[in-house]
Design a protein around this motif. Structure first.
Motif, PDB file in Angstrom:
ATOM      1  N   GLY A   1      -0.224  10.782   3.581  1.00 34.49           N
ATOM      2  CA  GLY A   1      -0.308  11.345   4.938  1.00 34.49           C
ATOM      3  C   GLY A   1      -0.682  10.281   5.954  1.00 34.49           C
ATOM      4  N   GLY A   2      -1.243   9.205   5.477  1.00 36.95           N
ATOM      5  CA  GLY A   2      -1.609   8.098   6.355  1.00 36.95           C
ATOM      6  C   GLY A   2      -2.912   8.300   7.115  1.00 36.95           C
ATOM      7  N   THR A   3      -3.613   9.400   6.854  1.00 39.24           N
ATOM      8  CA  THR A   3      -4.792   9.693   7.682  1.00 39.24           C
ATOM      9  C   THR A   3      -5.988   8.794   7.354  1.00 39.24           C
ATOM     10  N   ASP A   4      -5.972   8.163   6.210  1.00 39.29           N
ATOM     11  CA  ASP A   4      -6.966   7.124   5.936  1.00 39.29           C
ATOM     12  C   ASP A   4      -6.335   5.742   6.103  1.00 39.29           C
ATOM     13  N   LEU A   5      -5.133   5.614   5.579  1.00 38.10           N
ATOM     14  CA  LEU A   5      -4.488   4.298   5.570  1.00 38.10           C
ATOM     15  C   LEU A   5      -4.344   3.724   6.978  1.00 38.10           C
TER      16      LEU A   5
ATOM     17  N   GLU B   1       0.308   1.830  -9.559  1.00 42.74           N
ATOM     18  CA  GLU B   1       0.118   3.204 -10.019  1.00 42.74           C
ATOM     19  C   GLU B   1       0.149   4.209  -8.866  1.00 42.74           C
ATOM     20  N   ILE B   2       0.692   5.355  -9.179  1.00 45.15           N
ATOM     21  CA  ILE B   2       0.731   6.451  -8.198  1.00 45.15           C
ATOM     22  C   ILE B   2       0.166   7.717  -8.854  1.00 45.15           C
ATOM     23  N   ILE B   3      -0.751   8.360  -8.169  1.00 40.33           N
ATOM     24  CA  ILE B   3      -1.191   9.675  -8.642  1.00 40.33           C
ATOM     25  C   ILE B   3      -0.048  10.630  -8.333  1.00 40.33           C
ATOM     26  N   ILE B   4       0.428  11.330  -9.341  1.00 40.75           N
ATOM     27  CA  ILE B   4       1.557  12.218  -9.058  1.00 40.75           C
ATOM     28  C   ILE B   4       1.141  13.679  -8.978  1.00 40.75           C
TER      29      ILE B   4
ATOM     30  N   ASN C   1      -2.554  19.070   8.248  1.00 39.88           N
ATOM     31  CA  ASN C   1      -1.099  19.099   8.129  1.00 39.88           C
ATOM     32  C   ASN C   1      -0.546  17.793   7.557  1.00 39.88           C
ATOM     33  N   ARG C   2      -1.290  16.726   7.654  1.00 38.99           N
ATOM     34  CA  ARG C   2      -0.807  15.434   7.156  1.00 38.99           C
ATOM     35  C   ARG C   2      -1.514  14.993   5.882  1.00 38.99           C
ATOM     36  N   GLY C   3      -2.831  15.164   5.859  1.00 40.28           N
ATOM     37  CA  GLY C   3      -3.629  14.631   4.749  1.00 40.28           C
ATOM     38  C   GLY C   3      -3.263  15.305   3.438  1.00 40.28           C
ATOM     39  N   THR C   4      -3.299  14.527   2.347  1.00 36.79           N
ATOM     40  CA  THR C   4      -2.863  15.055   1.056  1.00 36.79           C
ATOM     41  C   THR C   4      -3.993  15.047   0.030  1.00 36.79           C
ATOM     42  N   VAL C   5      -3.757  15.831  -1.005  1.00 34.17           N
ATOM     43  CA  VAL C   5      -4.703  15.931  -2.107  1.00 34.17           C
ATOM     44  C   VAL C   5      -4.845  14.559  -2.782  1.00 34.17           C
ATOM     45  N   GLY C   6      -3.716  13.921  -3.059  1.00 32.51           N
ATOM     46  CA  GLY C   6      -3.749  12.612  -3.714  1.00 32.51           C
ATOM     47  C   GLY C   6      -4.486  11.583  -2.875  1.00 32.51           C
ATOM     48  N   GLY C   7      -4.254  11.634  -1.581  1.00 29.19           N
ATOM     49  CA  GLY C   7      -4.913  10.686  -0.675  1.00 29.19           C
ATOM     50  C   GLY C   7      -6.421  10.882  -0.662  1.00 29.19           C
ATOM     51  N   ASN C   8      -6.857  12.125  -0.750  1.00 30.32           N
ATOM     52  CA  ASN C   8      -8.290  12.409  -0.737  1.00 30.32           C
ATOM     53  C   ASN C   8      -8.953  11.788  -1.970  1.00 30.32           C
TER      54      ASN C   8
ATOM     55  N   ALA D   1     -15.734  21.106  13.396  1.00 29.23           N
ATOM     56  CA  ALA D   1     -14.418  20.573  13.033  1.00 29.23           C
ATOM     57  C   ALA D   1     -14.533  19.070  13.141  1.00 29.23           C
ATOM     58  N   LEU D   2     -13.600  18.370  12.532  1.00 26.69           N
ATOM     59  CA  LEU D   2     -13.590  16.914  12.634  1.00 26.69           C
ATOM     60  C   LEU D   2     -14.964  16.315  12.375  1.00 26.69           C
ATOM     61  N   ALA D   3     -15.564  16.762  11.286  1.00 26.60           N
ATOM     62  CA  ALA D   3     -16.886  16.236  10.966  1.00 26.60           C
ATOM     63  C   ALA D   3     -16.841  15.550   9.609  1.00 26.60           C
TER      64      ALA D   3
ATOM     65  N   HIS E   1       0.828  -1.205   0.000  1.00 28.26           N
ATOM     66  CA  HIS E   1       0.000   0.000   0.000  1.00 28.26           C
ATOM     67  C   HIS E   1       0.853   1.242   0.000  1.00 28.26           C
ATOM     68  N   ILE E   2       0.283   2.266  -0.634  1.00 22.63           N
ATOM     69  CA  ILE E   2       0.950   3.566  -0.670  1.00 22.63           C
ATOM     70  C   ILE E   2       0.539   4.348   0.578  1.00 22.63           C
ATOM     71  N   LEU E   3       1.521   4.979   1.197  1.00 25.96           N
ATOM     72  CA  LEU E   3       1.223   5.852   2.329  1.00 25.96           C
ATOM     73  C   LEU E   3       1.597   7.278   1.944  1.00 25.96           C
TER      74      LEU E   3
ATOM     75  N   ASP F   1       6.168   4.741   1.506  1.00 26.25           N
ATOM     76  CA  ASP F   1       5.809   6.044   2.071  1.00 26.25           C
ATOM     77  C   ASP F   1       6.300   7.139   1.124  1.00 26.25           C
ATOM     78  N   LEU F   2       5.364   7.883   0.551  1.00 24.43           N
ATOM     79  CA  LEU F   2       5.729   8.897  -0.449  1.00 24.43           C
ATOM     80  C   LEU F   2       6.094  10.246   0.165  1.00 24.43           C
ATOM     81  N   SER F   3       6.030  10.328   1.471  1.00 28.06           N
ATOM     82  CA  SER F   3       6.070  11.661   2.087  1.00 28.06           C
ATOM     83  C   SER F   3       7.407  12.380   1.954  1.00 28.06           C
TER      84      SER F   3
ATOM     85  N   ALA G   1       0.526  15.595  -5.898  1.00 29.96           N
ATOM     86  CA  ALA G   1      -0.365  14.710  -5.145  1.00 29.96           C
ATOM     87  C   ALA G   1      -0.049  14.707  -3.654  1.00 29.96           C
ATOM     88  N   LEU G   2       1.196  15.024  -3.325  1.00 29.18           N
ATOM     89  CA  LEU G   2       1.590  14.969  -1.912  1.00 29.18           C
ATOM     90  C   LEU G   2       1.445  16.315  -1.196  1.00 29.18           C
ATOM     91  N   VAL G   3       0.850  17.272  -1.895  1.00 24.64           N
ATOM     92  CA  VAL G   3       0.575  18.561  -1.245  1.00 24.64           C
ATOM     93  C   VAL G   3      -0.460  18.335  -0.145  1.00 24.64           C
TER      94      VAL G   3
HETATM   95  C1  LIG Z   1      -9.655  12.455  12.184  1.00 23.31           C
HETATM   96  C2  LIG Z   1      -9.830  12.500  10.695  1.00 23.31           C
HETATM   97  C3  LIG Z   1     -10.613  13.508  10.152  1.00 23.31           C
HETATM   98  C4  LIG Z   1     -10.794  13.570   8.767  1.00 23.31           C
HETATM   99  N1  LIG Z   1     -11.584  14.558   8.281  1.00 23.31           N
HETATM  100  C5  LIG Z   1     -11.760  14.643   6.933  1.00 23.31           C
HETATM  101  C6  LIG Z   1     -12.560  15.678   6.375  1.00 23.31           C
HETATM  102  O1  LIG Z   1     -13.110  16.513   7.097  1.00 23.31           O
HETATM  103  N2  LIG Z   1     -12.725  15.709   5.051  1.00 23.31           N
HETATM  104  C7  LIG Z   1     -12.124  14.805   4.220  1.00 23.31           C
HETATM  105  O2  LIG Z   1     -12.296  14.874   3.019  1.00 23.31           O
HETATM  106  N3  LIG Z   1     -11.365  13.811   4.716  1.00 23.31           N
HETATM  107  C8  LIG Z   1     -11.179  13.705   6.051  1.00 23.31           C
HETATM  108  N4  LIG Z   1     -10.402  12.692   6.562  1.00 23.31           N
HETATM  109  C9  LIG Z   1      -9.872  11.680   5.652  1.00 23.31           C
HETATM  110  C10 LIG Z   1      -8.446  11.934   5.156  1.00 23.31           C
HETATM  111  O3  LIG Z   1      -7.737  12.833   5.965  1.00 23.31           O
HETATM  112  C11 LIG Z   1      -8.425  12.431   3.732  1.00 23.31           C
HETATM  113  O4  LIG Z   1      -9.106  11.538   2.882  1.00 23.31           O
HETATM  114  C12 LIG Z   1      -6.997  12.627   3.213  1.00 23.31           C
HETATM  115  O5  LIG Z   1      -7.037  13.313   2.022  1.00 23.31           O
HETATM  116  C13 LIG Z   1      -6.250  11.342   2.982  1.00 23.31           C
HETATM  117  O6  LIG Z   1      -4.952  11.683   2.561  1.00 23.31           O
HETATM  118  P1  LIG Z   1      -3.656  10.962   3.134  1.00 23.31           P
HETATM  119  O7  LIG Z   1      -2.506  11.611   2.477  1.00 23.31           O
HETATM  120  O8  LIG Z   1      -3.656  10.958   4.591  1.00 23.31           O
HETATM  121  O9  LIG Z   1      -3.905   9.510   2.565  1.00 23.31           O
HETATM  122  P2  LIG Z   1      -3.370   8.099   3.075  1.00 23.31           P
HETATM  123  O10 LIG Z   1      -4.092   7.693   4.294  1.00 23.31           O
HETATM  124  O11 LIG Z   1      -1.893   8.109   3.125  1.00 23.31           O
HETATM  125  O12 LIG Z   1      -3.862   7.243   1.853  1.00 23.31           O
HETATM  126  C14 LIG Z   1      -5.231   7.041   1.608  1.00 23.31           C
HETATM  127  C15 LIG Z   1      -5.403   6.027   0.462  1.00 23.31           C
HETATM  128  O13 LIG Z   1      -4.956   6.567  -0.758  1.00 23.31           O
HETATM  129  C16 LIG Z   1      -3.858   5.878  -1.273  1.00 23.31           C
HETATM  130  N5  LIG Z   1      -2.964   6.909  -1.809  1.00 23.31           N
HETATM  131  C17 LIG Z   1      -2.505   7.992  -1.105  1.00 23.31           C
HETATM  132  N6  LIG Z   1      -1.782   8.785  -1.919  1.00 23.31           N
HETATM  133  C18 LIG Z   1      -1.797   8.187  -3.136  1.00 23.31           C
HETATM  134  C19 LIG Z   1      -1.233   8.544  -4.385  1.00 23.31           C
HETATM  135  N7  LIG Z   1      -0.508   9.661  -4.550  1.00 23.31           N
HETATM  136  N8  LIG Z   1      -1.434   7.719  -5.422  1.00 23.31           N
HETATM  137  C20 LIG Z   1      -2.181   6.598  -5.282  1.00 23.31           C
HETATM  138  N9  LIG Z   1      -2.725   6.216  -4.138  1.00 23.31           N
HETATM  139  C21 LIG Z   1      -2.543   7.000  -3.064  1.00 23.31           C
HETATM  140  C22 LIG Z   1      -3.309   5.070  -0.140  1.00 23.31           C
HETATM  141  O14 LIG Z   1      -2.690   3.907  -0.541  1.00 23.31           O
HETATM  142  C23 LIG Z   1      -4.563   4.790   0.663  1.00 23.31           C
HETATM  143  O15 LIG Z   1      -5.241   3.717   0.122  1.00 23.31           O
HETATM  144  C24 LIG Z   1     -10.199  12.605   7.936  1.00 23.31           C
HETATM  145  C25 LIG Z   1      -9.400  11.617   8.490  1.00 23.31           C
HETATM  146  C26 LIG Z   1      -9.226  11.557   9.870  1.00 23.31           C
HETATM  147  C27 LIG Z   1      -8.359  10.490  10.451  1.00 23.31           C
END
Ligand SMILES: Cc1cc2nc3c(=O)[nH]c(=O)nc-3n(C[C@H](O)[C@H](O)[C@H](O)COP(=O)(O)OP(=O)(O)OC[C@H]3O[C@@H](n4cnc5c(N)ncnc54)[C@H](O)[C@@H]3O)c2cc1C
Lengths: 288, 758
Positions: free
Chosen positions: A30-34, A162-165, A105-112, A188-190, A26-28, A50-52, A71-73
């Motif tokens: 910000g890790g906020t979903d992973l 594949e990686i979203i860049i 601060n951790r979550g990324t556009v690509g992850g979303n 917040a946190l909703a 798995h790709i990491l 870990d792409l960070s 994608a890592l912004v």
């Molecule tokens: C407490 C909490 C609150 C949150 N609140 C919100 C909110 O309000 N709104 C919201 O939209 N989201 C929210 N989230 C969800 C999350 O923060 C977002 O979806 C965030 O964008 C995920 O990005 P990440 O970098 O942390 O992804 P990661 O957790 O690192 O990755 C998520 C998934 O995407 C994959 N991935 C990541 N980057 C890439 C890439 N470049 N190419 C291909 N695959 C990739 C990973 O393998 C994994 O499967 C919340 C999460 C938590 C824990």
């Protein structure tokens, strides 16, 4: 069990690792979903890349009519970036609507995008801007509109390796009105009950162009083209916006059918649509 | 001196990260526990197969109820491990003991339990019907309580208006930031248990019963506590007993710590109530009669339910004069998660209902809601619902201050003028509260506290009590009282950690009894020291002890400044002359008469009063409510520390906002659905706007230095004030909690004449 954790500095290294690692990898970002999914035991990776630390994936730049977003912004970086604030303030609104400072601060556009949650807060903005994801694999690149990349709730058409860049979005023409709104149970946190984004270009009170999405209302975020087509070419007025509200609500009903949440969501979709259009029309801030 | 704030005694260690919480403690050779829980709401355990679990590397033992040397529990209480029948989806069935948390988790997943599913019941009204599945005994009644005064039928006849309403309050979670945890260490003499609990002696008793050991051989040590709100009493007893059992059987230290999910699934909650009110009122606003029927969900076990329901029935009318009252409250067993003590303990539910009712009555009669409260509010010598002659009533003072602070009439008038055609509307609402202090005569348990002081040779002081510092500032309060009585600096007073080996039993830190009861015990202890020191000082100075004053670290004769000696010198003299430098205090509140049949008598020896107002902003399109301003006026008797009082109020208001608008523990078919903070929503800092605490100080006749308790009262009136403000904004009412997006939108649309299903 995690057997290998890899933190490369170059995209090429990450792509190679993905292509050769034998087990589930798995790709990491910000890790906020992973990490949440790992803790729940929903995924059991053996390898993590870990792409960070890959700087080349963290840039924001203007290229002609496009803004290119690495994608890592992170959400925080996106919201604070001068180009974003100047050209597409609605992106900053979407980014600020996410979670809390820690998550932004951790979550990324690509992850979303890759997480593909129907309640994602930034994805609707990217789709409204006709965002295109640039995806790298070991032997090449492909470009897919974000709207097509997300094929269902928590499902993308990303293939193993594949990686979203980066994401390329249209910079709206000068004078485009913008609006964004998130509706959550708390401030917040909703997890969004609903969110929405609207871009509106008028010429002498005639709607030249409009992009409208109500997110968290349908399984995947998409432009409400039926509503948009109805609006384009018409003289803007409050009555017209009210009509658009009703149409948006019917649009959602047609996509989802009646659900337990419809009692709440359908009327709010209507009002939210009207309000987004109003703000895009008359507001001085993009937040509805 | 009592007016200035002192640094909280626990704050530095916490702020600097030096405080040791139970999970921070490490012991050599420690084992880790994981609980195997029944996933079904009602089931008989047929067999437990441990083989697969025991085969996992690191798993040391799998314990079940048959391993318990003593009692698994008292009758109708939650067992340490289920002997036969699991009564809710969360009951512990087996305990895996392992070398690592990971092995314990794997072991727990590998234990195979065979169940026979039993019919379950989830709705309290269903549970009362004949033929309903039985949770305990031969009916499901967990507890009943009545309050009957006068003749309600006659009262209704006198009334010009009769209103009948039903209110529902929901189940909520305590959510202290530290989940449940315990470590038990076997010793040669017995067992030492480290456990964050606010009922140390009760937890010790549960452990002793489980282990069939004398209480004195169980040593309960209380590390820093990360909050409780009522959740760390019986729940902590269960954890402590599980740890003690494993420790004794393996001979090794054992640690049990819950994840948030485990905590939410297993732990007790606030009682959900359905309340039916019928009330009669005259045109002039005077209440004539009130009939109240409360049915509460006790969940799977008894716990504190009888006491909670007793308090609810006593306080059901709110702080008003109602000549004729008939209240019947009943709590019922179901196969839901257990209800128990939670901040407010039966007050918030009835305060909610009675305050919404008062508001609606005022509206129907065209009387200003604040004035309506004054018309009916308790005053000195008023008769309460239980027939008690009320004294020291400060409701009117609270209303006065509220009126001034929020500028009630002018703000009301302004809001009346607001443009209500847009999507944002504002509303202003108020609510009052009163609450009996401590356990009371109606029998919430025996009410006492012991406390000890030792003055050291250098004049510094060690203070021993079972006061549990759960974040409320209880230890600081004790220091303040001692400092006042003995005239020495707070910085020279050290609060001993709670260790049942050394500290006297002060009872539990619950029921807003910390300041009231334990504060009095420490006051008596300090007064004993003062008397002893006065004798020694009098001898030194050649004066009579009565002439001496204790102030600024000195003992002196106000008439003659030359007759003065330092406190620490007298401390040293005590040791030199072999005189006792100890003080011991034991205090229990006066107990009044109580007629259990009728629910009449002196329910509590003292009461506290408060009045709150909320100004809300409603988004009619979204159903979203923001509490823009909250004014909370509370009579604290004597603010021992103003900053602490303000903090306590702000905390209670925040908790009340969560209760009113968003917190909601969802349980479906007995299974808890909102198991972590992504779905169980507590308010964040962005949901809390302006909170204005206002302090009223009308000294109590009983509290130490005139102080009254505050911990629970601050929560009671919050939700009703907010809901009344919502009603003011909408022109229609939400009767059930929480007033979440859906509930508010529904009413907003109905008010605008839009149907919710169109
Ligand atoms: C407490 C909490 C609150 C949150 N609140 C919100 C909110 O309000 N709104 C919201 O939209 N989201 C929210 N989230 C969800 C999350 O923060 C977002 O979806 C965030 O964008 C995920 O990005 P990440 O970098 O942390 O992804 P990661 O957790 O690192 O990755 C998520 C998934 O995407 C994959 N991935 C990541 N980057 C890439 C890439 N470049 N190419 C291909 N695959 C990739 C990973 O393998 C994994 O499967 C919340 C999460 C938590 C824990």
């Amino acid at each position: 069990m995690i057997k290998e954790y890899y933190q490369p500095l170059k995209l090429a290294e990450a792509l190679t690792f993905l292509s050769v690692f034998p087990g589930p990898v798995h790709i990491l970002a910000g890790g906020t979903d992973l990490l949440v999914n790992m803790r729940k035991g929903q995924i059991k990776p053996e390898g993590i890349v870990d792409l960070s630390k890959i700087e080349e994936l963290k840039t924001i730049s203007q290229e002609g009519d496009n803004l290119s977003i690495g994608a890592l912004v992170t959400f925080s970086e996106l919201a604070a970036h001068p180009l974003v604030q100047e050209l597409i303030s609605v992106l900053a609104c979407g980014a600020k609507a996410v979670g809390s400072p820690q998550i932004r601060n951790r979550g990324t556009v690509g992850g979303n995008i890759a997480n593909a949650s129907p309640a994602a807060d930034l994805v609707p903005v990217l789709v409204a801007l006709d965002g295109v994801a640039v995806i790298a694999k070991q032997n090449g690149l492909r470009k897919v509109p974000v709207a097509e990349l997300i094929v269902g709730p928590y499902k993308t058409s990303l293939e193993p390796g594949e990686i979203i860049i980066r994401i390329e979005v249209n910079v709206p023409p000068k004078g485009t009105g913008m609006a964004y709104k998130k509706v959550g149970r708390r401030n917040a946190l909703a997890i969004s009950r609903l969110n929405g984004v609207c871009l509106l270009k008028l010429e002498d009170e005639i709607i030249k162009d409009v992009s409208l999405i109500i997110g968290s209302a349908t399984p995947t975020p998409h432009r409400f083209t039926d509503v948009e087509e109805y609006l384009v070419g018409k003289n803007i007025s409050q009555e017209l916006l009210e009509e658009a509200g009703v149409m948006a609500r019917e649009h959602v009903l047609a996509v989802t059918g009646k659900r337990p949440s419809s009692n709440y969501k359908l009327p709010v979709v209507e009002r939210l649509t009207v309000r987004l259009l109003q703000v895009a029309w008359k507001g001085d801030k993009a937040y509805a | 001196m009592a007016d200035s704030s002192i640094t909280r005694v626990d704050v530095l260690a916490k702020a600097l990260g030096k405080a040791k919480y139970t999970d921070d403690l490490k012991f050599d050779n420690m084992l880790y526990l994981k609980v195997v829980r029944c996933p079904h709401p009602h089931a008989r355990v047929i067999g437990i197969n441990k083989e697969k679990a025991l085969a996992i590397e690191g798993v040391v033992a799998v314990l079940t109820a048959t391993d318990i040397p003593g009692l698994p529990c008292q009758p109708k209480e939650r067992p340490i491990l289920v002997p036969e029948i699991a009564r809710y989806a969360g009951d512990g069935v087996a305990l895996v003991v392992a070398e690592s948390p990971k092995a314990a988790l794997e072991g727990a997943e590998a234990v195979r339990v065979e169940y026979e599913l039993l019919e379950a019941v989830f709705d309290p009204e269903e549970a009362l019907k004949t033929g309903a599945p039985l949770v305990h005994g031969d009916n499901n009644v967990a507890a009943q309580s009545k309050v009957c005064k006068g003749d309600v039928e006659a009262g209704f006849k006198e009334a010009d208006l009769i209103l009948e309403r039903e209110y529902n309050t929901h189940r909520v979670e305590h959510a202290p930031i530290e989940p449940e945890v315990a470590i038990a260490v076997p010793t040669f003499e017995g067992i030492t248990v480290y456990c964050p609990t606010n009922s140390p002696f009760q937890v010790r008793q549960i452990v002793a019963e489980t282990m069939a050991m004398p209480q004195s051989q169980i040593r309960l040590f209380q590390p820093t506590i990360g909050g409780s709100f009522g959740s760390k009493c019986y729940d902590a007893g269960v954890l402590a007993s599980r740890a003690a059992l494993a420790a004794k059987l393996t001979g090794r230290p054992c640690k049990i710590v819950y994840t948030r999910e485990e905590s939410i699934v297993e732990s007790t909650k606030r009682h959900p109530y359905k309340m039916k009110y019928k009330v009669g009122v005259k045109k002039n606003g005077k209440l004539t009669a009130m009939e109240v029927k409360i049915i509460g969900d006790s969940g799977a076990y008894k716990s504190k339910t009888p006491f909670v329901i007793s308090r609810s029935s006593i306080e059901a009318t709110g702080p008003y004069v109602v000549p004729n009252v008939h209240t019947e409250a009943i709590c019922v067993y179901t196969n839901n998660v257990t209800s128990c003590a939670m901040r407010g303990f039966g007050s918030p539910q009835v305060a909610y209902a009675s305050e919404l009712l008062m508001d609606e009555l005022a509206e129907k009669l065209g009387i200003d809601p604040l004035k309506f409260r004054r018309i009916n509010g308790l005053k000195d010598n008023s008769l309460s619902a239980t027939g008690q002659v009320m004294q020291n009533v400060t409701l009117d003072e609270c209303l006065d201050k509220l009126e001034q602070e929020i500028k009630w009439s002018s703000r009301k008038a302004e809001l009346k003028q607001q443009d209500k055609t847009g999507s944002i509307v504002k509303g202003l609402g108020l609510a009052c509260m009163y609450r009996g202090e401590s356990f009371g005569s109606a029998g919430q348990g025996s009410d006492y506290a012991g406390a000890t002081l030792q003055v050291q040779r250098d004049g510094s002081i060690t203070l021993y009590s079972a006061m549990s510092e759960v974040g409320q500032g209880g230890h600081t309060m004790l220091v303040r009282v001692v400092s006042e009585v003995l005239g020495i600096k707070p910085s020279r007073i050290f609060v001993s950690p709670v260790d049942t080996c050394y500290v006297p039993d002060s009872g539990p830190t619950v029921a807003t009894r910390g300041t009231y009861v334990i504060g009095n015990a420490i006051r008596l202890a300090a007064e004993e020291v003062k008397a002893k020191f006065a004798e020694v000082a009098a001898e030194e100075l050649g004066v009579r002890p009565e002439e001496l004053v204790f102030k600024d670290e000195r003992i002196y004769c106000p008439g003659d400044p030359s007759k003065s000696i330092s406190f620490s010198r007298i401390a040293a003299q005590c040791y030199l002359k072999s005189k006792s430098p100890y003080g011991y205090g034991w205090w229990s509140p006066p107990v009044g008469s109580w007629d259990r049949e009728k629910g009449q008598g002196e329910a509590y020896s003292s009461y506290v009063y408060g009045a709150c107002a909320a100004e809300v902003e409603l988004d009619l399109d979204l159903g979203k409510v923001e509490v823009m301003k909250f004014v909370a006026v509370h009579d604290v008797g004597k603010a021992l520390d103003k900053e602490e009082v303000k903090g306590q109020i702000a905390g209670g208001v925040s908790m009340g906002i969560g209760y009113a608008l968003m917190e909601d523990l969802v349980v479906r078919q007995g299974v808890v659905k909102t198991v972590n903070f992504d779905e169980y929503l507590l308010p964040t800092s962005l949901d809390i706007h302006e909170i204005i605490p206002v302090i009223v100080e009308q000294p109590s006749s009983y509290g130490p230095l005139g102080a009254k308790g505050l911990g629970e009262p601050v929560m009671s009136a919050v939700a009703p004030a907010i809901l009344n403000a919502i009603a003011d904004a909408l022109g229609t009412r939400v009767y059930d909690l929480p007033a979440n997006l859906e509930a508010v939108l529904d009413k907003a649309r109905a008010a605008k004449g839009r149907c919710c299903n169109d």
